[in-house]
Design a protein around this motif. Structure first.
Motif, PDB file in Angstrom:
ATOM      1  N   ASP A   1      44.290  43.661  40.245  1.00 48.27           N
ATOM      2  CA  ASP A   1      42.919  43.988  40.214  1.00 48.27           C
ATOM      3  C   ASP A   1      41.842  42.326  40.082  1.00 48.27           C
ATOM      4  O   ASP A   1      42.612  42.092  39.654  1.00 48.27           O
ATOM      5  CB  ASP A   1      42.605  44.608  38.927  1.00 48.27           C
ATOM      6  CG  ASP A   1      43.114  46.049  38.784  1.00 48.27           C
ATOM      7  OD1 ASP A   1      43.943  46.612  39.539  1.00 48.27           O
ATOM      8  OD2 ASP A   1      43.612  46.263  37.871  1.00 48.27           O
ATOM      9  N   ALA A   2      40.770  43.167  41.334  1.00 45.26           N
ATOM     10  CA  ALA A   2      40.053  42.058  41.912  1.00 45.26           C
ATOM     11  C   ALA A   2      38.535  42.304  41.595  1.00 45.26           C
ATOM     12  O   ALA A   2      37.655  43.196  41.321  1.00 45.26           O
ATOM     13  CB  ALA A   2      40.643  41.423  43.339  1.00 45.26           C
TER      14      ALA A   2
ATOM     15  N   SER B   1      40.526  47.566  42.658  1.00 50.14           N
ATOM     16  CA  SER B   1      41.967  47.915  42.097  1.00 50.14           C
ATOM     17  C   SER B   1      42.907  47.709  43.170  1.00 50.14           C
ATOM     18  O   SER B   1      43.190  47.920  44.287  1.00 50.14           O
ATOM     19  CB  SER B   1      41.996  48.624  41.640  1.00 50.14           C
ATOM     20  OG  SER B   1      41.806  49.628  42.042  1.00 50.14           O
ATOM     21  N   LYS B   2      44.152  46.540  43.151  1.00 50.88           N
ATOM     22  CA  LYS B   2      45.468  47.162  43.460  1.00 50.88           C
ATOM     23  C   LYS B   2      45.261  46.485  45.029  1.00 50.88           C
ATOM     24  O   LYS B   2      45.571  46.517  45.884  1.00 50.88           O
ATOM     25  CB  LYS B   2      46.319  48.679  43.448  1.00 50.88           C
ATOM     26  CG  LYS B   2      46.290  48.811  42.081  1.00 50.88           C
ATOM     27  CD  LYS B   2      47.304  47.862  41.487  1.00 50.88           C
ATOM     28  CE  LYS B   2      48.209  49.246  40.035  1.00 50.88           C
ATOM     29  NZ  LYS B   2      49.024  47.639  39.638  1.00 50.88           N
ATOM     30  N   SER B   3      44.917  44.771  44.872  1.00 51.42           N
ATOM     31  CA  SER B   3      44.223  44.112  46.654  1.00 51.42           C
ATOM     32  C   SER B   3      45.478  43.813  46.863  1.00 51.42           C
ATOM     33  O   SER B   3      45.553  42.341  45.113  1.00 51.42           O
ATOM     34  CB  SER B   3      42.910  43.770  45.650  1.00 51.42           C
ATOM     35  OG  SER B   3      41.764  44.594  46.180  1.00 51.42           O
ATOM     36  N   VAL B   4      45.898  42.559  47.996  1.00 48.69           N
ATOM     37  CA  VAL B   4      46.427  41.959  48.195  1.00 48.69           C
ATOM     38  C   VAL B   4      45.472  40.141  48.246  1.00 48.69           C
ATOM     39  O   VAL B   4      44.467  40.539  48.491  1.00 48.69           O
ATOM     40  CB  VAL B   4      47.426  42.417  49.382  1.00 48.69           C
ATOM     41  CG1 VAL B   4      47.854  40.825  49.926  1.00 48.69           C
ATOM     42  CG2 VAL B   4      48.073  43.593  49.265  1.00 48.69           C
TER      43      VAL B   4
ATOM     44  N   ALA C   1      36.444  36.402  48.719  1.00 48.54           N
ATOM     45  CA  ALA C   1      36.978  36.076  48.064  1.00 48.54           C
ATOM     46  C   ALA C   1      36.470  35.282  46.734  1.00 48.54           C
ATOM     47  O   ALA C   1      35.376  35.945  45.581  1.00 48.54           O
ATOM     48  CB  ALA C   1      35.907  33.862  48.361  1.00 48.54           C
ATOM     49  N   VAL C   2      37.995  35.230  46.310  1.00 50.71           N
ATOM     50  CA  VAL C   2      37.940  35.247  44.302  1.00 50.71           C
ATOM     51  C   VAL C   2      38.372  34.231  44.085  1.00 50.71           C
ATOM     52  O   VAL C   2      39.759  34.039  43.868  1.00 50.71           O
ATOM     53  CB  VAL C   2      38.739  36.652  43.720  1.00 50.71           C
ATOM     54  CG1 VAL C   2      38.907  37.201  42.652  1.00 50.71           C
ATOM     55  CG2 VAL C   2      38.666  37.809  44.387  1.00 50.71           C
TER      56      VAL C   2
ATOM     57  N   VAL D   1      40.929  34.770  39.664  1.00 49.55           N
ATOM     58  CA  VAL D   1      39.898  35.072  38.765  1.00 49.55           C
ATOM     59  C   VAL D   1      38.192  35.200  39.143  1.00 49.55           C
ATOM     60  O   VAL D   1      37.800  34.497  40.727  1.00 49.55           O
ATOM     61  CB  VAL D   1      39.906  32.815  38.272  1.00 49.55           C
ATOM     62  CG1 VAL D   1      38.632  33.157  36.893  1.00 49.55           C
ATOM     63  CG2 VAL D   1      40.914  32.994  37.361  1.00 49.55           C
ATOM     64  N   ALA D   2      37.831  35.331  38.174  1.00 51.00           N
ATOM     65  CA  ALA D   2      36.436  36.784  38.954  1.00 51.00           C
ATOM     66  C   ALA D   2      35.450  34.944  39.489  1.00 51.00           C
ATOM     67  O   ALA D   2      35.604  34.762  38.614  1.00 51.00           O
ATOM     68  CB  ALA D   2      35.660  37.219  38.876  1.00 51.00           C
TER      69      ALA D   2
END
Length: 380
Positions: free
Chosen positions: A46-47, A295-298, A332-333, A376-377
């Motif tokens: 989850d991102a 949610s559920k991202s690569v 970007a995260v 990390v957000a």
């Protein structure tokens, strides 16, 4: 040695030289040594990321105070920059001229009412005489017309009184709503003109509005976020920042403008924020921060991305060699990046040593990481 053996000797030497050359060439074309790389197994997670928009703080209600009658300012009844209540007396304009006009209008009404009463008595008398056929028809018609004109004149006089009476009320200017009043633009004794002279500005401040402009492509997204605001309590999707300071109270979408600007392809969105301490002031410039969750991202490290002519690739470890895979990037995260297309959970990507790789390059894999680091957000 006989001459007949010389060509055979030369032939043998030539063959030996050719074989030696071929052997040297084969040694020079040996495959390059494997490149040492580090790899990582792709996982999903989850991102959360944040989009930012330039924002302007506005009062939900904001009005300029201007006089509706001419005269001189005779009273200022508030403290500049203070909170005022609806109906509170703010300015007084010299009422003498308006009061004199009012007295004149009232006197004019009295004259017209007296004329009406006389015309009424005349028409009633003429009507009785007409019944007895004791008066000319023309006189009756004239009396009727005079009476009708007197009625209209009284109505006009009453309207004039009401208009002047309104002007008398306009000599006192009151607050149209609760809010904060600014610094006065006029002082005692200043001459003011109706509709022209700016006296002051009042704006409401709790709640307070924050305006942004978005591209029309984002309209559906913000419509969905507006619906979410209505159903989710204490929704923290929207925050506003000023430099390094983030305002503590979250906001919500209150209005999406009526239409898209055809010149720019943008539309205005207004959000409202609670402002109990009056920290936010109308006219402030800031940044609206909009949180988005996927949610559920690569998610992979950004350092694994290789850009070529505007397209993006990663290297996948495939049977001890590097295979190039085209990917489509998301947001970007932190130090990571969301991959929309091109990779699946379980793929093994190369994260170190990619600068020495080409399609099919042999690789020497170091101890792989188990999975991608937790995202990390971050801000956009």
């Amino acid at each position: 040695m006989s001459l007949k053996y010389i060509p055979s000797v030369f032939l043998a030497v030539a063959v030996a030289i050719a074989l030696g050359a071929c052997g040297g060439k084969q040694q020079g074309m040996q495959a390059p040594p494997p490149v040492n790389v580090s790899v990582q197994t792709v996982s999903t997670a989850d991102a959360a990321y944040y989009d930012e928009y330039p924002a302007i703080v506005r009062g939900v209600q904001e009005v300029e105070l201007r006089p509706q009658v001419s005269g001189y300012i005779t009273g200022i009844h508030f403290t500049e920059g203070s909170q005022v209540k609806k109906g509170q007396k703010l300015y007084s304009i010299d009422p003498q001229q308006s009061e004199a006009s009012y007295s004149q209008a009232v006197a004019g009404l009295a004259v017209q009412e007296a004329n009406l009463e006389r015309a009424k008595r005349d028409v009633e008398r003429y009507r009785e005489l007409d019944k007895k056929d004791a008066i000319a028809k023309q006189q009756v018609d004239n009396a009727e017309a005079t009476y009708a004109a007197a009625v209209k004149q009284v109505e006009a006089a009453k309207a004039s009184v009401r208009a002047v009476q309104t002007n008398v009320r306009y000599t006192t200017i009151v607050a149209p709503f609760d809010g904060t009043i600014g610094i006065s633009a006029v002082r005692l004794g200043a001459s003011v003109s109706p509709g022209q002279t700016l006296l002051n500005t009042i704006s409401s401040d709790d709640p307070i509005a924050v305006d942004i402009v978005i591209d029309q492509k984002e309209l559906y997204r913000f419509s969905d976020l507006q619906a979410k605001n209505m159903t989710v309590k204490n929704d923290s999707t929207f925050k506003v920042s000023f430099g390094e300071s983030v305002y503590p109270h979250p906001g919500k979408i209150s209005i999406i403008d009526r239409a898209v600007d055809p010149q720019t392809g943008t539309i205005k969105v207004r959000l409202t924020f609670s402002n109990p301490d009056r920290v936010l002031r109308s006219g402030m410039s800031g940044t609206l921060i909009v949180e988005s969750k996927v949610s559920k991202s690569v998610v992979i490290p950004y350092k694994a991305i290789n850009e070529q002519l505007g397209e993006f690739f990663v290297y996948v470890a495939d049977s001890a060699k590097a295979t190039q895979v085209k990917v489509k990037l998301g947001k970007a995260v932190g130090k990571n990046i969301i991959i929309k297309e091109g990779l699946s959970e379980g793929d093994v990507i190369i994260t170190e040593g990619i600068q020495n790789l080409r399609e099919g390059t042999p690789i020497n894999i170091a101890a792989p990481n188990a999975s991608a680091p937790a995202p990390v957000a971050n801000k956009k």
